[in-house]
Structure formats: structure tokens, C-alpha cells
Design a protein around this motif. Sequence first.
Motif, mmCIF file in Angstrom:
data_model
loop_
_atom_site.group_PDB
_atom_site.id
_atom_site.type_symbol
_atom_site.label_atom_id
_atom_site.label_comp_id
_atom_site.label_asym_id
_atom_site.label_seq_id
_atom_site.Cartn_x
_atom_site.Cartn_y
_atom_site.Cartn_z
ATOM 1 N N PRO A 1 0.785 -1.080 0.019
ATOM 2 C CA PRO A 1 0.090 0.101 0.128
ATOM 3 C C PRO A 1 0.874 1.324 0.103
ATOM 4 O O PRO A 1 0.412 2.360 -0.402
ATOM 5 N N GLU A 2 1.850 1.192 0.618
ATOM 6 C CA GLU A 2 3.010 2.399 0.448
ATOM 7 C C GLU A 2 3.255 2.892 -0.827
ATOM 8 O O GLU A 2 3.510 4.003 -0.995
ATOM 9 N N VAL A 3 3.263 1.936 -1.572
ATOM 10 C CA VAL A 3 3.667 2.143 -3.220
ATOM 11 C C VAL A 3 2.295 2.200 -3.975
ATOM 12 O O VAL A 3 2.334 3.415 -4.756
ATOM 13 N N ALA A 4 1.486 1.402 -3.843
ATOM 14 C CA ALA A 4 0.183 1.328 -4.496
ATOM 15 C C ALA A 4 -0.669 2.707 -4.375
ATOM 16 O O ALA A 4 -1.294 3.274 -5.169
ATOM 17 N N LEU A 5 -1.011 3.113 -2.959
ATOM 18 C CA LEU A 5 -1.865 4.240 -2.846
ATOM 19 C C LEU A 5 -1.236 5.721 -3.525
ATOM 20 O O LEU A 5 -1.853 6.211 -4.222
ATOM 21 N N PRO A 6 -0.158 5.959 -3.245
ATOM 22 C CA PRO A 6 0.466 7.144 -3.941
ATOM 23 C C PRO A 6 0.252 6.859 -5.551
ATOM 24 O O PRO A 6 0.112 8.125 -6.072
ATOM 25 N N ALA A 7 0.918 5.887 -6.086
ATOM 26 C CA ALA A 7 0.580 5.565 -7.518
ATOM 27 C C ALA A 7 -0.761 5.674 -7.974
ATOM 28 O O ALA A 7 -0.898 6.451 -9.161
ATOM 29 N N ALA A 8 -1.562 5.195 -7.287
ATOM 30 C CA ALA A 8 -2.878 5.349 -7.747
ATOM 31 C C ALA A 8 -3.392 6.845 -7.693
ATOM 32 O O ALA A 8 -4.222 7.332 -8.474
ATOM 33 N N ALA A 9 -3.220 7.527 -6.554
ATOM 34 C CA ALA A 9 -3.725 8.918 -6.406
ATOM 35 C C ALA A 9 -2.815 9.756 -7.433
ATOM 36 O O ALA A 9 -3.571 10.579 -8.122
ATOM 37 N N ALA A 10 -1.791 9.485 -7.996
ATOM 38 C CA ALA A 10 -1.021 10.155 -8.981
ATOM 39 C C ALA A 10 -1.569 9.861 -10.299
ATOM 40 O O ALA A 10 -1.871 10.939 -11.189
ATOM 41 N N LEU A 11 -2.044 8.673 -10.538
ATOM 42 C CA LEU A 11 -2.978 8.101 -11.811
ATOM 43 C C LEU A 11 -3.979 8.837 -11.681
ATOM 44 O O LEU A 11 -4.371 9.245 -12.913
ATOM 45 N N LEU A 12 -4.798 8.882 -10.962
ATOM 46 C CA LEU A 12 -6.044 9.393 -10.888
ATOM 47 C C LEU A 12 -5.753 11.061 -11.059
ATOM 48 O O LEU A 12 -6.679 11.544 -11.991
ATOM 49 N N LEU A 13 -4.907 11.745 -10.670
ATOM 50 C CA LEU A 13 -4.889 13.116 -10.879
ATOM 51 C C LEU A 13 -4.364 13.353 -12.307
ATOM 52 O O LEU A 13 -4.868 14.258 -12.892
ATOM 53 N N LEU A 14 -3.553 12.382 -13.062
ATOM 54 C CA LEU A 14 -2.922 12.669 -14.301
ATOM 55 C C LEU A 14 -4.439 12.438 -15.212
ATOM 56 O O LEU A 14 -4.248 12.924 -16.294
ATOM 57 N N LEU A 15 -5.272 11.557 -14.940
ATOM 58 C CA LEU A 15 -6.351 11.372 -15.517
ATOM 59 C C LEU A 15 -7.503 12.148 -15.552
ATOM 60 O O LEU A 15 -8.420 12.398 -16.364
ATOM 61 N N HIS A 16 -7.264 13.233 -14.384
ATOM 62 C CA HIS A 16 -8.345 14.172 -14.218
ATOM 63 C C HIS A 16 -8.541 15.073 -15.603
ATOM 64 O O HIS A 16 -7.341 15.903 -15.818
ATOM 65 N N PRO A 17 -9.673 15.630 -15.881
ATOM 66 C CA PRO A 17 -9.627 16.404 -17.056
ATOM 67 C C PRO A 17 -9.432 18.048 -16.441
ATOM 68 O O PRO A 17 -9.901 18.185 -15.485
ATOM 69 N N VAL A 18 -8.775 18.758 -17.281
ATOM 70 C CA VAL A 18 -8.527 20.177 -17.074
ATOM 71 C C VAL A 18 -8.490 20.962 -18.196
ATOM 72 O O VAL A 18 -8.077 20.484 -19.239
ATOM 73 N N SER A 19 -9.076 22.084 -18.044
ATOM 74 C CA SER A 19 -8.882 23.222 -19.133
ATOM 75 C C SER A 19 -8.134 24.269 -18.579
ATOM 76 O O SER A 19 -8.783 25.124 -17.703
ATOM 77 N N PRO A 20 -6.949 24.442 -18.749
ATOM 78 C CA PRO A 20 -6.225 25.274 -18.124
ATOM 79 C C PRO A 20 -6.535 26.746 -18.269
ATOM 80 O O PRO A 20 -6.345 27.665 -17.451
ATOM 81 N N ARG A 21 -7.215 27.141 -19.424
ATOM 82 C CA ARG A 21 -7.750 28.597 -19.327
ATOM 83 C C ARG A 21 -9.110 28.806 -18.562
ATOM 84 O O ARG A 21 -9.695 29.959 -18.315
ATOM 85 N N ASP A 22 -9.614 27.664 -18.209
ATOM 86 C CA ASP A 22 -10.925 27.775 -17.428
ATOM 87 C C ASP A 22 -10.590 27.807 -15.802
ATOM 88 O O ASP A 22 -9.979 26.819 -15.602
ATOM 89 N N GLU A 23 -11.034 28.952 -15.093
ATOM 90 C CA GLU A 23 -10.776 28.870 -13.945
ATOM 91 C C GLU A 23 -11.385 27.646 -13.091
ATOM 92 O O GLU A 23 -10.801 27.094 -11.930
ATOM 93 N N ARG A 24 -12.544 27.109 -13.497
ATOM 94 C CA ARG A 24 -13.205 26.070 -12.612
ATOM 95 C C ARG A 24 -12.290 24.724 -12.741
ATOM 96 O O ARG A 24 -12.256 24.097 -11.928
ATOM 97 N N GLY A 25 -11.825 24.571 -13.962
ATOM 98 C CA GLY A 25 -10.852 23.473 -14.204
ATOM 99 C C GLY A 25 -9.858 23.239 -13.371
ATOM 100 O O GLY A 25 -9.353 22.243 -12.844
ATOM 101 N N THR A 26 -8.994 24.325 -13.349
ATOM 102 C CA THR A 26 -7.998 24.656 -12.671
ATOM 103 C C THR A 26 -8.162 24.462 -11.173
ATOM 104 O O THR A 26 -7.515 23.551 -10.363
#
Length: 170
Positions: A22-47
Amino acid sequence: PHHEQLLAWLLSPEATVLGLTPEVALPAAAALLLLLHPVSPRDERGTYSVLTSAKALSFAATFALSTRARALTWAVSPSVAFPVASPASAAVCAYHGFAGLALMATLIAATHSPRRMAVRSAKNLLGFVGKVLACSVEYAVLGFLVAHGVPLALDEAAKLAVELPTLIYA
């Protein structure tokens, strides 16, 4: 029922996810979820949503891992350490809850300005990615303090309260 299974798995010394601890899996899963998060850099709500997600994932992963580390270092399970079977043990649980919240609130309030300055500096230096990293680190530290530091401080205070009469009258 699912949270009890998750807690039992998290507190198991043999716990793994896809062969990873879990010490490796949980941070890796969190990073993966964050990388998959949709974002629109020009949209304030997205950031804003990415920052909020980074804070939540960072806090949750660190809180879970700190809880695991603390539980694995105990000689007995947390449910045995603080059974709520008597009024005295219920009072101990209530003390830990209320004093923990008070200590956590004090820590958060006392460190607000330095944390904001660090986030602003990271944003100025690295842009939006720096702000996301700074907020992630900030909430990881808070997760660690809430799950590990606050209970440790309360345990030490309780030990001191028990030993204090013998120290005074010795």
C-alpha cells in the motif's frame, strides 16, 4: 460493510495491490487519478477542480498510509486499544476525538500563512504545476499530522498526565 473490509485490508501487514505494498500502490493510484483528471488550463473552474482533487487525493493517501503505519507499530489492534465498553474508555475515546480536532485546528491555523506563502512561491516558480505540487505536499503533511502526529501527541499527553502525580510528589 465495505469500509470495514478496506480497513482490515489496510491494517494487514501482508496487504498488497497488484503485488505492490500500500505504501507504493496508494500514492501511485493517487498520481494516476490526478493525471487522468480532465483540465482546461484557461478555465478557472477546471484549474480549481484539479487543485481540489490534488489536495483530496494527497490528504486521503497520506492519512491512510499514516494510519496503517501507526496501527502496524501498535502491539494490539486499535479496537482493542480503545474499546468503548465502559464509561471511562468512552471518555478516553471522546478525549482523543475532541482534543485531536482542537490540536488539528490549531496546527492548521498556526501554519496558514507559511503554507500560503509556499504555495505562492511554487506557483511563481513553476506555474500551475508548481501550485498543484505545493498543494499536494501541503495536504500530505496535514494528512500525516492528523493520522499520526496528533494521536501520538495525545498519547504522550495521556502518559504524562498519568505520570505527573508521581513526578510532583517524588
